[in-house]
Design a protein around this motif. Structure first.
Motif, mmCIF file in Angstrom:
data_model
loop_
_atom_site.group_PDB
_atom_site.id
_atom_site.type_symbol
_atom_site.label_atom_id
_atom_site.label_comp_id
_atom_site.label_asym_id
_atom_site.label_seq_id
_atom_site.Cartn_x
_atom_site.Cartn_y
_atom_site.Cartn_z
ATOM 1 N N LEU A 59 2.684 72.067 90.759
ATOM 2 C CA LEU A 59 3.406 72.278 92.005
ATOM 3 C C LEU A 59 3.501 70.957 92.765
ATOM 4 O O LEU A 59 2.501 70.281 92.978
ATOM 5 N N LYS A 60 4.696 70.579 93.144
ATOM 6 C CA LYS A 60 4.925 69.342 93.887
ATOM 7 C C LYS A 60 5.506 69.700 95.256
ATOM 8 O O LYS A 60 6.615 70.218 95.351
ATOM 9 N N LEU A 61 4.750 69.459 96.284
ATOM 10 C CA LEU A 61 5.222 69.666 97.647
ATOM 11 C C LEU A 61 5.372 68.303 98.305
ATOM 12 O O LEU A 61 4.632 67.376 97.994
ATOM 13 N N THR A 62 6.312 68.195 99.216
ATOM 14 C CA THR A 62 6.552 66.913 99.867
ATOM 15 C C THR A 62 6.818 67.117 101.345
ATOM 16 O O THR A 62 7.368 68.134 101.751
ATOM 17 N N LYS A 63 6.422 66.155 102.143
ATOM 18 C CA LYS A 63 6.681 66.215 103.583
ATOM 19 C C LYS A 63 8.136 65.918 103.899
ATOM 20 O O LYS A 63 8.605 66.197 104.989
ATOM 21 N N ALA A 64 8.870 65.374 102.941
ATOM 22 C CA ALA A 64 10.275 65.035 103.140
ATOM 23 C C ALA A 64 11.189 66.194 102.759
ATOM 24 O O ALA A 64 12.303 65.998 102.302
ATOM 25 N N SER A 65 10.748 67.405 102.949
ATOM 26 C CA SER A 65 11.517 68.588 102.588
ATOM 27 C C SER A 65 12.696 68.788 103.542
ATOM 28 O O SER A 65 12.625 68.441 104.719
ATOM 29 N N THR A 66 13.768 69.365 103.031
ATOM 30 C CA THR A 66 14.949 69.637 103.849
ATOM 31 C C THR A 66 15.043 71.105 104.253
ATOM 32 O O THR A 66 15.999 71.501 104.912
ATOM 33 N N GLY A 81 -7.855 80.207 108.628
ATOM 34 C CA GLY A 81 -8.528 81.368 108.052
ATOM 35 C C GLY A 81 -8.895 81.144 106.601
ATOM 36 O O GLY A 81 -9.989 81.509 106.151
ATOM 37 N N LEU A 82 -8.001 80.521 105.850
ATOM 38 C CA LEU A 82 -8.283 80.223 104.439
ATOM 39 C C LEU A 82 -9.399 79.192 104.293
ATOM 40 O O LEU A 82 -10.228 79.282 103.394
ATOM 41 N N ARG A 83 -9.427 78.221 105.195
ATOM 42 C CA ARG A 83 -10.475 77.195 105.127
ATOM 43 C C ARG A 83 -11.842 77.810 105.373
ATOM 44 O O ARG A 83 -12.834 77.377 104.799
ATOM 45 N N TYR A 84 -11.922 78.822 106.227
ATOM 46 C CA TYR A 84 -13.188 79.512 106.445
ATOM 47 C C TYR A 84 -13.562 80.345 105.212
ATOM 48 O O TYR A 84 -14.720 80.472 104.862
ATOM 49 N N LEU A 85 -12.568 80.878 104.550
ATOM 50 C CA LEU A 85 -12.795 81.689 103.356
ATOM 51 C C LEU A 85 -13.299 80.851 102.177
ATOM 52 O O LEU A 85 -13.976 81.356 101.289
ATOM 53 N N VAL A 86 -12.985 79.575 102.174
ATOM 54 C CA VAL A 86 -13.376 78.663 101.084
ATOM 55 C C VAL A 86 -14.895 78.596 100.912
ATOM 56 O O VAL A 86 -15.384 78.341 99.818
ATOM 57 N N HIS A 87 -15.665 78.871 101.964
ATOM 58 C CA HIS A 87 -17.123 78.812 101.870
ATOM 59 C C HIS A 87 -17.670 79.737 100.787
ATOM 60 O O HIS A 87 -18.659 79.414 100.125
ATOM 61 N N ALA A 95 -6.326 74.573 96.292
ATOM 62 C CA ALA A 95 -5.047 75.054 96.822
ATOM 63 C C ALA A 95 -5.024 75.002 98.350
ATOM 64 O O ALA A 95 -4.036 74.583 98.952
ATOM 65 N N VAL A 96 -6.109 75.405 98.988
ATOM 66 C CA VAL A 96 -6.177 75.382 100.450
ATOM 67 C C VAL A 96 -6.145 73.935 100.954
ATOM 68 O O VAL A 96 -5.450 73.618 101.918
ATOM 69 N N GLY A 97 -6.849 73.053 100.292
ATOM 70 C CA GLY A 97 -6.813 71.643 100.662
ATOM 71 C C GLY A 97 -5.433 71.047 100.506
ATOM 72 O O GLY A 97 -4.981 70.251 101.335
ATOM 73 N N TYR A 98 -4.736 71.453 99.460
ATOM 74 C CA TYR A 98 -3.390 70.935 99.191
ATOM 75 C C TYR A 98 -2.408 71.343 100.283
ATOM 76 O O TYR A 98 -1.665 70.517 100.805
ATOM 77 N N VAL A 99 -2.390 72.624 100.639
ATOM 78 C CA VAL A 99 -1.454 73.076 101.669
ATOM 79 C C VAL A 99 -1.901 72.659 103.072
ATOM 80 O O VAL A 99 -1.095 72.633 103.994
ATOM 81 N N SER A 100 -3.171 72.296 103.232
ATOM 82 C CA SER A 100 -3.657 71.800 104.522
ATOM 83 C C SER A 100 -3.013 70.475 104.893
ATOM 84 O O SER A 100 -2.954 70.115 106.065
ATOM 85 N N ARG A 101 -2.538 69.752 103.920
ATOM 86 C CA ARG A 101 -1.884 68.464 104.179
ATOM 87 C C ARG A 101 -0.614 68.614 105.014
ATOM 88 O O ARG A 101 -0.148 67.660 105.611
ATOM 89 N N PHE A 102 -0.059 69.819 105.049
ATOM 90 C CA PHE A 102 1.221 70.054 105.710
ATOM 91 C C PHE A 102 1.074 70.799 107.039
ATOM 92 O O PHE A 102 2.045 71.324 107.556
ATOM 93 N N MET A 103 -0.115 70.807 107.594
ATOM 94 C CA MET A 103 -0.347 71.538 108.842
ATOM 95 C C MET A 103 0.418 70.941 110.022
ATOM 96 O O MET A 103 0.793 71.647 110.947
ATOM 97 N N PRO A 106 4.841 72.058 108.958
ATOM 98 C CA PRO A 106 5.055 73.001 107.856
ATOM 99 C C PRO A 106 6.530 73.340 107.645
ATOM 100 O O PRO A 106 7.294 73.450 108.603
ATOM 101 N N ARG A 107 6.913 73.520 106.385
ATOM 102 C CA ARG A 107 8.283 73.872 106.007
ATOM 103 C C ARG A 107 8.290 75.205 105.274
ATOM 104 O O ARG A 107 7.284 75.676 104.766
ATOM 105 N N GLU A 108 9.444 75.795 105.143
ATOM 106 C CA GLU A 108 9.615 77.100 104.520
ATOM 107 C C GLU A 108 9.238 77.122 103.041
ATOM 108 O O GLU A 108 8.804 78.131 102.520
ATOM 109 N N ASP A 109 9.403 76.016 102.330
ATOM 110 C CA ASP A 109 9.142 76.027 100.889
ATOM 111 C C ASP A 109 7.672 75.919 100.544
ATOM 112 O O ASP A 109 7.308 75.921 99.385
ATOM 113 N N LEU A 110 6.808 75.816 101.525
ATOM 114 C CA LEU A 110 5.377 75.790 101.236
ATOM 115 C C LEU A 110 4.943 77.181 101.037
ATOM 116 O O LEU A 110 4.253 77.772 100.603
#
Length: 110
Positions: A59-66, A81-87, A95-103, A106-110
């Motif tokens: 999966l390739k996500l980018t901050k330069a999404s349109t 909530g997911l970060r708390y669940l990681v414990h 996966a949670v760390g990866y999508v955390s980069r876009f906090m 955030p875009r629709e394709d995430l």
């Protein structure tokens, strides 16, 4: 300690900060299934089916999404909530760390 501090017996611990505690004679078990279920319900995903992997391969996500932006507050709430669940669920850590980069944006394709 009871001699130095005012104390009361609240019984055995069963639930604390979203963590379920089950105490047996020989074991102590911790879990977050109720917390995970509430997190899914709160975000309209209670009926979703489980999967083997928490994130698609390559999966390739980018901050330069349109694609259109999504509600940043809602996205941040879900990720929090997911970060708390990681414990208790190390299998979703990457996966949670990866999508955390876009906090921040955030875009629709995430």
């Amino acid at each position: 300690m009871a001699a130095c501090f005012l104390m009361s017996d609240l019984g055995t611990l069963s639930y604390y900060l979203g963590i379920e505690v089950r105490q047996g004679k020989e074991e102590l078990t911790l879990g977050q299934s109720v917390y995970a279920s509430k997190l899914l319900e709160r975000n309209g995903m209670a009926e979703c089916k489980p999967c083997v992997t928490s994130m698609g391969e390559r999966l390739k996500l980018t901050k330069a999404s349109t694609t259109a932006k999504v509600d940043a507050t809602l996205y941040q709430s879900i990720i929090g909530g997911l970060r708390y669940l990681v414990h208790m669920r190390p299998d979703i850590t990457f996966a949670v760390g990866y999508v955390s980069r876009f906090m921040e944006d955030p875009r629709e394709d995430l």
